[in-house]
Structures are given as C-alpha cells and as structure tokens.
Design a protein around this motif. Sequence first.
Motif, short mmCIF file in Angstrom:
data_model
loop_
_atom_site.label_atom_id
_atom_site.label_comp_id
_atom_site.label_asym_id
_atom_site.label_seq_id
_atom_site.Cartn_x
_atom_site.Cartn_y
_atom_site.Cartn_z
N VAL A 151 -10.63 23.04 38.65
CA VAL A 151 -11.76 23.98 38.59
C VAL A 151 -11.62 25.00 39.71
CG1 VAL A 151 -13.34 22.34 37.53
CG2 VAL A 151 -13.24 22.47 40.00
N VAL A 152 -12.13 26.20 39.48
CA VAL A 152 -11.99 27.26 40.47
C VAL A 152 -13.20 27.32 41.41
CG1 VAL A 152 -12.97 29.03 38.94
CG2 VAL A 152 -11.44 29.70 40.80
N ARG A 153 -14.37 26.97 40.92
CA ARG A 153 -15.60 27.11 41.72
C ARG A 153 -15.81 25.89 42.62
NH1 ARG A 153 -20.06 28.47 37.34
NH2 ARG A 153 -18.93 26.81 36.28
N ILE A 154 -15.83 26.13 43.90
CA ILE A 154 -15.96 25.05 44.87
C ILE A 154 -17.31 24.33 44.74
CG2 ILE A 154 -16.14 24.54 47.35
CD1 ILE A 154 -13.97 26.62 47.82
N GLY A 155 -18.36 25.08 44.45
CA GLY A 155 -19.68 24.47 44.28
C GLY A 155 -19.69 23.46 43.15
N VAL A 156 -18.98 23.75 42.08
CA VAL A 156 -18.87 22.83 40.95
C VAL A 156 -18.15 21.56 41.37
CG1 VAL A 156 -17.79 22.49 38.68
CG2 VAL A 156 -18.98 24.63 39.18
N ALA A 157 -17.07 21.73 42.14
CA ALA A 157 -16.31 20.57 42.63
C ALA A 157 -17.16 19.71 43.56
CB ALA A 157 -15.05 21.04 43.36
N GLU A 158 -17.92 20.33 44.45
CA GLU A 158 -18.78 19.59 45.37
C GLU A 158 -19.80 18.75 44.61
OE1 GLU A 158 -18.91 22.56 49.28
OE2 GLU A 158 -20.32 22.86 47.65
N LYS A 159 -20.45 19.38 43.64
CA LYS A 159 -21.44 18.65 42.85
C LYS A 159 -20.79 17.53 42.05
CE LYS A 159 -24.54 22.63 42.36
NZ LYS A 159 -25.05 23.67 41.43
N GLY A 160 -19.64 17.82 41.46
CA GLY A 160 -18.95 16.81 40.66
C GLY A 160 -18.59 15.58 41.48
N GLY A 161 -18.02 15.80 42.67
CA GLY A 161 -17.66 14.68 43.54
C GLY A 161 -18.86 13.90 44.03
N THR A 162 -19.94 14.62 44.36
CA THR A 162 -21.16 13.97 44.85
C THR A 162 -21.81 13.14 43.75
OG1 THR A 162 -21.54 15.79 46.40
CG2 THR A 162 -23.40 14.35 45.94
N ILE A 163 -21.97 13.73 42.57
CA ILE A 163 -22.58 13.02 41.45
C ILE A 163 -21.75 11.79 41.08
CG2 ILE A 163 -23.22 13.16 39.00
CD1 ILE A 163 -23.72 16.20 39.52
N GLY A 164 -20.43 11.97 41.08
CA GLY A 164 -19.55 10.84 40.79
C GLY A 164 -19.75 9.72 41.78
N GLY A 165 -19.86 10.07 43.08
CA GLY A 165 -20.10 9.06 44.11
C GLY A 165 -21.42 8.33 43.93
N VAL A 166 -22.46 9.07 43.56
CA VAL A 166 -23.78 8.47 43.33
C VAL A 166 -23.71 7.48 42.16
CG1 VAL A 166 -26.14 8.93 42.55
CG2 VAL A 166 -25.09 10.39 44.29
N ILE A 167 -23.07 7.90 41.07
CA ILE A 167 -22.96 7.03 39.90
C ILE A 167 -22.21 5.75 40.25
CG2 ILE A 167 -21.99 6.79 37.58
CD1 ILE A 167 -22.44 9.82 37.23
N ILE A 168 -21.11 5.90 41.00
CA ILE A 168 -20.33 4.73 41.42
C ILE A 168 -21.18 3.79 42.28
CG2 ILE A 168 -18.36 3.95 42.81
CD1 ILE A 168 -16.96 6.58 41.94
N GLY A 169 -21.95 4.38 43.21
CA GLY A 169 -22.83 3.57 44.06
C GLY A 169 -23.84 2.77 43.26
N ILE A 170 -24.43 3.41 42.24
CA ILE A 170 -25.41 2.74 41.38
C ILE A 170 -24.75 1.60 40.60
CG2 ILE A 170 -26.90 3.03 39.36
CD1 ILE A 170 -27.44 5.91 40.38
N ILE A 171 -23.56 1.89 40.06
CA ILE A 171 -22.84 0.87 39.29
C ILE A 171 -22.51 -0.33 40.18
CG2 ILE A 171 -20.71 0.34 38.06
CD1 ILE A 171 -20.70 3.24 37.07
N ILE A 172 -21.99 -0.06 41.37
CA ILE A 172 -21.60 -1.13 42.30
C ILE A 172 -22.82 -1.99 42.65
CG2 ILE A 172 -20.84 -1.62 44.66
CD1 ILE A 172 -18.99 0.81 44.42
N GLY A 173 -23.93 -1.34 42.99
CA GLY A 173 -25.14 -2.06 43.38
C GLY A 173 -25.67 -2.93 42.25
N THR A 174 -25.68 -2.39 41.05
CA THR A 174 -26.19 -3.15 39.90
C THR A 174 -25.30 -4.34 39.57
OG1 THR A 174 -27.11 -1.09 39.00
CG2 THR A 174 -26.93 -2.96 37.50
N VAL A 175 -23.98 -4.10 39.59
CA VAL A 175 -23.03 -5.18 39.31
C VAL A 175 -23.16 -6.29 40.35
CG1 VAL A 175 -20.58 -5.80 39.28
CG2 VAL A 175 -21.36 -3.77 38.06
#
Length: 412
Positions: A210-234
Amino acid sequence: MNKVSIKIALAYVGVIVGAGLSSGQDILQYFLSFGKIGMIGIVLLGIMNILFGRIIVTLGCYYQSDNHQDVLTQISSPLINKVIDFTLILSNFIIGFVMIAGAGANLKQQVGLPAWVGALVCSILIILISYLDFDKITGVLGIFTPVLILMIFGIAVLTFWGKSYDFNQLDATAKSIKSSMPNIGFSVINYYALCAMTGVSMAFVLGGSVVRIGVAEKGGTIGGVIIGIIIGTVAATLFAKIDIIKDAEIPMLVLANNISPIFAYFYTFTIFALIFNTAFSLDYALAKRLAGNSKKRTKVFLIGIVIASYALSFLGFRELISIMYPILGYIGIILLIVLVVAWLKEKENIREEKFIRRRMIKLYKRKTDENLEYTQNHKKEFNKLGEKSSVDTKEIKETVKEFVDKNSKTDN
C-alpha cells in the motif's frame, strides 16, 4: 474505516493466528502452564501485538518493501542485518514446517486421517495458491479470520454461559503442565518475539503493498487489536477447561467437540485454513527473499521449500513447538530491539513521508480530473515531493500514479 486497512489487518491476523494459536497449543505451553498469573501475561501480550503490529506494517509501507531485506538494510547495521536476515530465513523455514505438521495433527485428531495426509494436502495448496496474484493472495490470507473469531467467541460463550468454575483448582491443574519458560515475564517476551519472527516478513510485504502510510498504520493497529482479543478469549476459555484439554495436541478442538461433532468439523476446517495461511505466508515470503525480483525463481524456491518442509513435518507438531519455538523466540528479541530503535529514529520522517504521499496523490488526482486545473506549478510540486520522498523518486511517482489510476474514486 478504510477497506484496505481492514484487508491488511485481516491478512496480518491470518499470518499470526496459525496452527499454535488457533489450536491453543501455544497458549497452553507458554501461558496457562503458569496458572492464573498466565492471564496477566496474556494481557501484556495483547498490548505488544497492538504496538508492534502498527510499527512493523508501517515500516514496510514507509520503505515500500517487497521483502524483509528492503527494510532491514535501512534500519540496522550490516552485521545486525545479516544476523536478523539469516534468523528470519531460518525461522520462516522452521515455523513453516511446524505449521505443516500442525495441519497433519489437526486432521488426525478430528478425522482420524494419518498425519502425513493432512500435511500433504496443506503442502499442495501452498504451491497452488502461489500462482494467484498478490491481491488475491491477500484476500485468501484474511478470508477465514472472521470465521475463526466467530467460532472462538461461540466456544467461549458456551463455555462460560450459566457456569461457574473453581479457579483455585484450575490454577493447580494448569501448573501441572510442563513449560519451557522460567517465568511469565520470559514467556511474554519470548512468545511475542516468536510472533514477530513469524509475521514480520509478510507484514513488511503487506505494508509495502500500500502507498498510504495512514492506511498501513491503521491496518497494523487493527490487526494487533484483533489478535489481542483472539488470544485473550482463547486463553480464558482454555483455562476454564484446563482439566480436559491439558494433554491434547489441539486443545480448542476438544472444546469444539464438546459443543457438537458437526461444529467440531467446521472448526477443524477453519484451523486447517489458518494453518495454511501461516504456512503459505512464511514460505511465500521466504521464497521471495531468496529469489529477489524474479517471479519464476520465486515459484521454484517455493516448491523446493514446501517439499523440504513436508519432509520435516514428520517430527511432530507438539514436540516441534516445545523445542523450536523458545529457541526462535530468544533470537527474535534482537529483532524487537531493532524495530523499536528504528521506529523511534524514523518517527518524524514517517510523519513527513505520510504528508508527502498524501499530497502527491492529491496532485495526481487533480491531473487526472478533467474538471480541475493542473498547472505547471502543480507539476513542479509533484516532482519536488517525489525527490523528497524516502523512496526512490521514479518508484514513488510510478506507485502514486498506479494507485490513483486503480483507485480513482477512493478518498485521500
């Protein structure tokens, strides 16, 4: 929320949430073996996933990386770069064949197929999917993640709904599980370092797509949040049922079978898909690293890597996790240090680059819009911004032009 950010986030989650996490085996060995205090480690692990998810994907976007070397050569000394590069090549290969072993263990536990059959199916799929283009590959990586999240939450709800547990008894049972780590602090750092080793190569490539840095920042952050939720629930779900899952190779599959055999078959398929996600990501990123810019050589390397991984998968899933993961985790700490230092050093440059690319996109959109005037001054500004970019001038211009042509209706 930008659709590309969500796509990047789900693909990133698909890379990290592989055989160990979706099966529960990683969580069992690294955290629940310490009893109730292991849940504190799970919270810290979730925070690390959010912070580093943002950092890694953003650095990949900032340097417009096509493989992990594109970033590492920029953020580390030649010696450290060689050490990390070799370690990533080694870890991609090792975790790749652990994933293939997990595919075999998954189908063996639920369906009763010999482990080599499931491993073989996973290996063949990796090779076949590699012939799709990158956009389709990214879609494949993220497609099963929402399904997994729904299933995990379903298992969690049915595990806790209207029930109570003796957590002191569960604590004692959990501590009977053998751990390779001396304490929970080491487990958090070692396990996240392992996650970084698993995901960093493909995360850099995702960021570079992706070219837009803001998109990359959001994508990485959202991905991290989802992973955190999955880990906690499991983790919470497994801890509540620790007495019946502590000896299982695929602990979450035991819980799925307690709900319904039919549901368990669906969960088996989902785990298999996520195992494939991680195995494919690692092998694909490794093949690209070894082949350079040659697509033909990438295919050849990928096939060779998959064949070797399949042969090594016969060593066994649970055994491979307990031996290889801690070793790779300790080595991965070097990578975490390098990433943090690079982020702190380049933070202001990344912010400036975000403005440069946003402005270049606006200028080129103006040029392609028949209703707007595109003057000589606009052209000079576009060229000047291209020269100031952290990416090669010709490359960033072409990247911006391709982005605008492909997404002419997308907002800045």
